[in-house]
Design an enzyme around this catalytic site. Structure first.
Site, short mmCIF file in Angstrom:
data_model
loop_
_atom_site.label_atom_id
_atom_site.label_comp_id
_atom_site.label_asym_id
_atom_site.label_seq_id
_atom_site.Cartn_x
_atom_site.Cartn_y
_atom_site.Cartn_z
N LYS A 139 54.55 39.14 36.72
CA LYS A 139 54.79 40.12 35.65
C LYS A 139 56.30 40.18 35.36
CE LYS A 139 50.41 42.17 36.85
NZ LYS A 139 49.66 41.06 36.33
N HIS A 161 52.95 46.21 38.80
CA HIS A 161 53.69 46.63 37.59
C HIS A 161 54.95 47.43 37.89
CE1 HIS A 161 50.43 45.22 35.03
NE2 HIS A 161 49.62 45.69 35.97
N SER A 178 47.76 50.11 35.84
CA SER A 178 47.89 49.10 34.79
C SER A 178 47.29 49.51 33.46
CB SER A 178 47.28 47.79 35.26
OG SER A 178 45.94 47.96 35.63
N1 PMP Z 1 47.20 44.21 40.82
C1 PMP Z 1 47.40 44.79 39.63
C2 PMP Z 1 47.66 46.26 39.58
C3 PMP Z 1 47.39 44.03 38.46
O1 PMP Z 1 47.56 44.62 37.27
C4 PMP Z 1 47.15 42.63 38.55
C5 PMP Z 1 47.13 41.74 37.32
N2 PMP Z 1 46.87 42.30 36.12
C6 PMP Z 1 46.94 42.08 39.80
C7 PMP Z 1 46.98 42.88 40.92
C8 PMP Z 1 46.66 40.61 39.96
O2 PMP Z 1 47.84 39.89 39.87
P1 PMP Z 1 47.88 38.39 39.37
O3 PMP Z 1 47.68 38.39 37.88
O4 PMP Z 1 49.22 37.91 39.78
O5 PMP Z 1 46.77 37.66 40.06
#
Ligand code: PMP
Length: 372
Positions: A219, A187, A159
């Site tokens: 996302k 992602h 991310s």
């Molecule tokens: N895993 C990754 C790689 C993420 O980037 C994120 C959110 N940025 C999450 C899990 C958590 O997901 P959520 O925002 O749906 O709680």
């Protein structure tokens, strides 16, 4: 926490001004897609505002069942289970499936929710250097005999760096040491692979090669929630043993209906995925030509532009906003110290003019601030 005054799309309204959005996770720009809005309205009319219970008691609707089946089909697994967010999904998974006598091995750049899952679990955990196969193998070799079960967890798409896990090699190493594999596809869904189906689509992996797929519905899928997809017995076990499923309310039916429709769109609207991938490649090559450091992001919509120190990173983002572009500055501790960056997120609906305009402004600001 700059408030956006309306829907997030290719552009957003902030402080009464229209800005081009260059930092949203809404990679496919489905938040305002007419079919999404329609199913949301229809679900609201039919099911009302909330589920009113936990899944095991009164919170399960036919929509929840359908979404779980659709996710399993999408990931070509036997079954899938929903949770209230991606964060919660990672948190609960590690502590439910792994405990004393087990080891969880994670990539150093894995998402915070994976770290927190490890902390909650009674299993031991260790990190390997980012995307470093030699380091992963070293840890597995040194520890195989000490533990009953080992799980290797990676993000499919990272991310903050926008690079992709070398999954075929990771699977091979894991198999060699009889370890399970898990991929966080937050992602990667809707973005990588010729059909936008994620890491298995990108590397053309066969069903079952990855043991546990985890993903979010927040996302490219414009909703909320998280899921685990995998083997039927594992999913059944999670339904009766994972605290975040047993003790937390079911997703609102509207969010569930939206996610089902989004999966339909991803599977059927190939042009949208192609447009996203075209924009990714156009934007990265433009940035590279200008001399920006974009790390090794090449096929994902997360394109980091390394600025360096925190102050300069904030200045860059502020100047971009003045030029009508919304881009969040990312600094320590989300990234290593002096690894301050603009994390550009390209969308399927950015036009070539948008991207050229952004590149033009980035060149000017980059030169002013001595970044290029
Ligand atoms: N895993 C990754 C790689 C993420 O980037 C994120 C959110 N940025 C999450 C899990 C958590 O997901 P959520 O925002 O749906 O709680």
């Amino acid at each position: 926490m700059l408030p956006i005054e309306g829907a997030t799309g290719r552009t957003v309204q902030v402080e009464g001004k229209e800005l081009i959005m260059l930092g949203s996770y809404s990679y496919l720009d489905l938040i305002t897609h007419p079919e999404i809005i329609k199913v949301a309205h229809d679900a609201l009319d039919k099911y009302g505002a909330g589920a009113g219970g936990v899944r095991l008691l009164t919170g399960t609707t036919d929509l929840h069942k359908e979404l779980e089946r659709r996710i399993a089909d999408f990931k070509r697994t036997e079954d899938a289970i929903l949770y209230s967010s991606g964060y919660v999904t990672n948190m609960t998974l590690m502590s439910t499936l792994f405990g004393k006598d087990d080891l969880v091995v994670i990539d150093k750049y894995d998402h915070q929710s994976i770290y927190d899952g490890c902390i909650l679990s009674k299993a031991d955990w260790k990190r390997f250097n980012h995307n470093n196969l030699t380091d992963l193998e070293r840890i597995l070799k040194e520890n195989r005999e000490k533990y009953k079960r080992i799980l290797v967890v990676v993000d499919g798409v990272y991310s903050m760096d926008g690079d992709i896990a070398p999954m075929p090699e990771i699977i091979e190493i894991a198999k060699k040491y009889d370890a399970f594999t898990m991929v966080d596809e937050a992602h990667g869904i809707g973005t990588i692979g010729p059909n936008g189906r994620g890491i298995d689509d990108y590397y053309d992996l066969s069903p079952g090669e990855v043991d546990i797929y985890m993903g979010t519905l927040s996302k490219a899928i414009p909703s909320i929630g998280g899921y685990i997809a995998g083997d039927k017995d594992m999913i059944t076990f999670l339904r009766y043993a994972s605290n975040a499923f047993i003790f937390s309310a079911a997703l609102p039916p509207v969010s569930t209906a939206v996610a089902i429709k989004a999966l339909d769109i991803i599977l059927n609207d190939k042009e949208r995925i192609k447009a996203l991938q075209k924009n990714i490649h156009f934007f990265i090559s433009g940035l590279k030509e200008l001399g920006f450091n974009t790390l090794s992001s090449k096929d994902t919509p997360i394109i980091p532009v390394i600025i360096g120190n925190d102050v300069k990173t904030f200045k860059f983002a502020k100047k971009m906003k003045k030029e009508g572009i919304m881009i969040p500055p990312i600094v320590f501790p989300a990234v290593p110290r002096d690894g301050g960056r603009l994390r550009c997120c390209v969308m399927a609906t950015h036009t070539e003019e948008d991207l050229k305009y952004i590149l033009d402004k980035m060149e000017k600001i980059g030169k002013d601030l001595g970044v290029i």
